[in-house]
Design a protein around this motif. Structure first.
Motif, PDB file in Angstrom:
ATOM      1  N   LYS A 114       0.956  -1.272  -0.032  1.00 52.85           N
ATOM      2  CA  LYS A 114      -0.065   0.053  -0.046  1.00 52.85           C
ATOM      3  C   LYS A 114       0.787   1.311  -0.038  1.00 52.85           C
ATOM      4  CE  LYS A 114      -3.852  -2.244   2.176  1.00 52.85           C
ATOM      5  NZ  LYS A 114      -4.828  -2.089   3.536  1.00 52.85           N
ATOM      6  N   LEU A 115       1.833   1.132   0.871  1.00 56.40           N
ATOM      7  CA  LEU A 115       2.814   2.450   0.790  1.00 56.40           C
ATOM      8  C   LEU A 115       3.680   2.443  -0.413  1.00 56.40           C
ATOM      9  CD1 LEU A 115       4.133   2.281   4.392  1.00 56.40           C
ATOM     10  CD2 LEU A 115       2.619   4.037   3.544  1.00 56.40           C
ATOM     11  N   LEU A 116       3.962   1.412  -0.925  1.00 58.67           N
ATOM     12  CA  LEU A 116       4.439   1.534  -2.420  1.00 58.67           C
ATOM     13  C   LEU A 116       3.661   2.026  -3.572  1.00 58.67           C
ATOM     14  CD1 LEU A 116       6.984   0.947  -4.402  1.00 58.67           C
ATOM     15  CD2 LEU A 116       6.272  -1.485  -4.413  1.00 58.67           C
ATOM     16  N   LEU A 117       2.362   1.717  -3.429  1.00 57.05           N
ATOM     17  CA  LEU A 117       1.395   2.235  -4.602  1.00 57.05           C
ATOM     18  C   LEU A 117       1.153   3.717  -4.178  1.00 57.05           C
ATOM     19  CD1 LEU A 117      -1.076  -0.878  -4.755  1.00 57.05           C
ATOM     20  CD2 LEU A 117       0.528   0.166  -6.538  1.00 57.05           C
ATOM     21  N   PHE A 118       1.164   4.121  -2.811  1.00 59.03           N
ATOM     22  CA  PHE A 118       0.945   5.338  -2.501  1.00 59.03           C
ATOM     23  C   PHE A 118       2.078   6.310  -3.014  1.00 59.03           C
ATOM     24  CE2 PHE A 118       2.040   8.806   0.473  1.00 59.03           C
ATOM     25  CZ  PHE A 118       0.719   9.716   0.351  1.00 59.03           C
ATOM     26  N   THR A 119       3.158   6.017  -2.919  1.00 61.92           N
ATOM     27  CA  THR A 119       4.470   6.584  -3.193  1.00 61.92           C
ATOM     28  C   THR A 119       4.186   6.656  -4.660  1.00 61.92           C
ATOM     29  OG1 THR A 119       5.691   5.822  -1.437  1.00 61.92           O
ATOM     30  CG2 THR A 119       6.932   6.855  -3.134  1.00 61.92           C
ATOM     31  N   LYS A 120       3.838   5.450  -5.519  1.00 59.63           N
ATOM     32  CA  LYS A 120       3.981   5.826  -6.931  1.00 59.63           C
ATOM     33  C   LYS A 120       2.930   6.527  -7.512  1.00 59.63           C
ATOM     34  CE  LYS A 120       5.764   1.129  -8.129  1.00 59.63           C
ATOM     35  NZ  LYS A 120       5.312  -0.248  -8.682  1.00 59.63           N
ATOM     36  N   SER A 121       1.725   6.829  -6.558  1.00 61.11           N
ATOM     37  CA  SER A 121       0.697   7.951  -7.038  1.00 61.11           C
ATOM     38  C   SER A 121       1.053   9.117  -6.869  1.00 61.11           C
ATOM     39  CB  SER A 121      -0.400   7.383  -6.262  1.00 61.11           C
ATOM     40  OG  SER A 121      -0.419   7.809  -4.833  1.00 61.11           O
ATOM     41  N   LEU A 122       2.295   9.553  -6.232  1.00 60.65           N
ATOM     42  CA  LEU A 122       2.398  10.937  -6.065  1.00 60.65           C
ATOM     43  C   LEU A 122       2.808  11.696  -7.256  1.00 60.65           C
ATOM     44  CD1 LEU A 122       4.340  10.467  -2.647  1.00 60.65           C
ATOM     45  CD2 LEU A 122       2.046  11.573  -2.984  1.00 60.65           C
ATOM     46  N   ASP A 123       2.130  12.681  -7.628  1.00 61.40           N
ATOM     47  CA  ASP A 123       2.199  13.144  -9.047  1.00 61.40           C
ATOM     48  C   ASP A 123       2.741  14.579  -9.087  1.00 61.40           C
ATOM     49  OD1 ASP A 123       0.166  14.262  -8.368  1.00 61.40           O
ATOM     50  OD2 ASP A 123      -1.274  13.674 -10.256  1.00 61.40           O
ATOM     51  N   GLY A 124       3.194  15.043  -8.138  1.00 66.04           N
ATOM     52  CA  GLY A 124       3.606  16.498  -7.873  1.00 66.04           C
ATOM     53  C   GLY A 124       5.035  16.778  -7.776  1.00 66.04           C
ATOM     54  N   TRP A 125       6.014  15.974  -8.411  1.00 71.47           N
ATOM     55  CA  TRP A 125       7.324  15.898  -8.125  1.00 71.47           C
ATOM     56  C   TRP A 125       8.024  17.055  -9.281  1.00 71.47           C
ATOM     57  CZ3 TRP A 125       9.306  14.317  -3.734  1.00 71.47           C
ATOM     58  CH2 TRP A 125       8.911  13.237  -3.285  1.00 71.47           C
ATOM     59  N   ILE A 126       8.718  17.889  -8.613  1.00 73.42           N
ATOM     60  CA  ILE A 126       9.163  19.115  -9.533  1.00 73.42           C
ATOM     61  C   ILE A 126      10.714  18.573 -10.017  1.00 73.42           C
ATOM     62  CG2 ILE A 126       9.783  21.504  -9.806  1.00 73.42           C
ATOM     63  CD1 ILE A 126       7.903  21.590  -7.305  1.00 73.42           C
ATOM     64  N   PRO A 127      10.993  18.412 -11.382  1.00 72.31           N
ATOM     65  CA  PRO A 127      12.626  18.457 -11.686  1.00 72.31           C
ATOM     66  C   PRO A 127      13.474  19.431 -11.232  1.00 72.31           C
ATOM     67  CG  PRO A 127      11.124  18.361 -13.642  1.00 72.31           C
ATOM     68  CD  PRO A 127      10.121  18.850 -12.463  1.00 72.31           C
ATOM     69  N   LYS A 128      14.912  19.000 -10.852  1.00 74.06           N
ATOM     70  CA  LYS A 128      15.708  20.043 -10.621  1.00 74.06           C
ATOM     71  C   LYS A 128      16.368  20.682 -11.715  1.00 74.06           C
ATOM     72  CE  LYS A 128      17.073  17.976  -6.109  1.00 74.06           C
ATOM     73  NZ  LYS A 128      17.009  18.927  -5.334  1.00 74.06           N
ATOM     74  N   GLU A 129      17.032  21.917 -11.620  1.00 74.68           N
ATOM     75  CA  GLU A 129      17.433  22.565 -12.658  1.00 74.68           C
ATOM     76  C   GLU A 129      18.851  22.655 -12.406  1.00 74.68           C
ATOM     77  OE1 GLU A 129      15.424  25.768 -14.200  1.00 74.68           O
ATOM     78  OE2 GLU A 129      13.445  24.981 -13.943  1.00 74.68           O
ATOM     79  N   MET A 130      19.780  22.557 -13.804  1.00 73.02           N
ATOM     80  CA  MET A 130      21.052  22.751 -13.490  1.00 73.02           C
ATOM     81  C   MET A 130      21.252  24.486 -14.062  1.00 73.02           C
ATOM     82  SD  MET A 130      22.799  19.754 -13.041  1.00 73.02           S
ATOM     83  CE  MET A 130      24.353  20.167 -13.993  1.00 73.02           C
ATOM     84  N   LYS A 131      22.455  24.919 -13.883  1.00 74.74           N
ATOM     85  CA  LYS A 131      22.845  26.185 -14.633  1.00 74.74           C
ATOM     86  C   LYS A 131      22.186  26.037 -16.007  1.00 74.74           C
ATOM     87  CE  LYS A 131      26.326  27.382 -11.380  1.00 74.74           C
ATOM     88  NZ  LYS A 131      28.059  27.280 -11.252  1.00 74.74           N
TER      89      LYS A 131
END
Length: 156
Positions: A114-131
């Motif tokens: 359930k916790l793995l499926l919950f983690t997979k459902s999180l869709d608000g991740w923001i990519p990091k940016e380089m210079k």
């Protein structure tokens, strides 16, 4: 002596902690968005903080709404490590379970799933940016501290 050279093939990944693609676990369509020889950076690299829309509190609030718990009276930790790519998509999820003394131990397979499926459902991740504004992927993890069968804290 021989003029032949042997190709050394290491059983270890190129960088400690690399998550290698596993066709039995991973989505073949997930792309890391980085050149083949580079590895994603770690979640703590850069100065952008916790890269999730709404920060960690948004994850904790969603977890509370989901009401995920175990019927067993267990204590320990379940960590899910994964990659966030340059599009904010996630993949290559790996789980690790430990008891309260940080020794590897199965806690409750149903709760872990359930916790793995919950983690997979999180869709608000923001990519990091380089210079220069180049978006890159990174390794992220979430550790769920479990007390008396319920998640009491989400780390980091």
């Amino acid at each position: 002596m021989s003029c032949q050279t042997e190709k050394n093939v290491s059983k270890y990944p190129s960088t400690v902690g690399n998550i290698e693609f596993d066709s039995e676990l991973d989505d073949a369509d997930f792309k890391k968005c980085i050149p083949e020889k580079l590895v994603p950076i770690q979640y703590y690299q850069g100065n952008q903080g916790f890269n999730y829309r709404g920060e960690k509190i948004a994850i904790e609030e969603k977890l509370k709404r989901e009401n995920i718990f175990s019927k067993k009276d267990i204590n320990g930790y379940f960590t899910v490590r994964f990659i966030v790519n340059c599009d904010g998509k996630t993949g290559l999820f790996r789980g690790q379970h430990m008891d309260s003394d940080f020794k590897e131990k199965n806690l409750d397979q149903d709760l872990e799933n359930k916790l793995l499926l919950f983690t997979k459902s999180l869709d608000g991740w923001i990519p990091k940016e380089m210079k220069g504004g180049v978006k890159i992927g990174y390794y992220q993890y979430l550790t769920y501290k479990i007390e008396n069968g319920k998640v009491s804290e989400v780390l980091p």
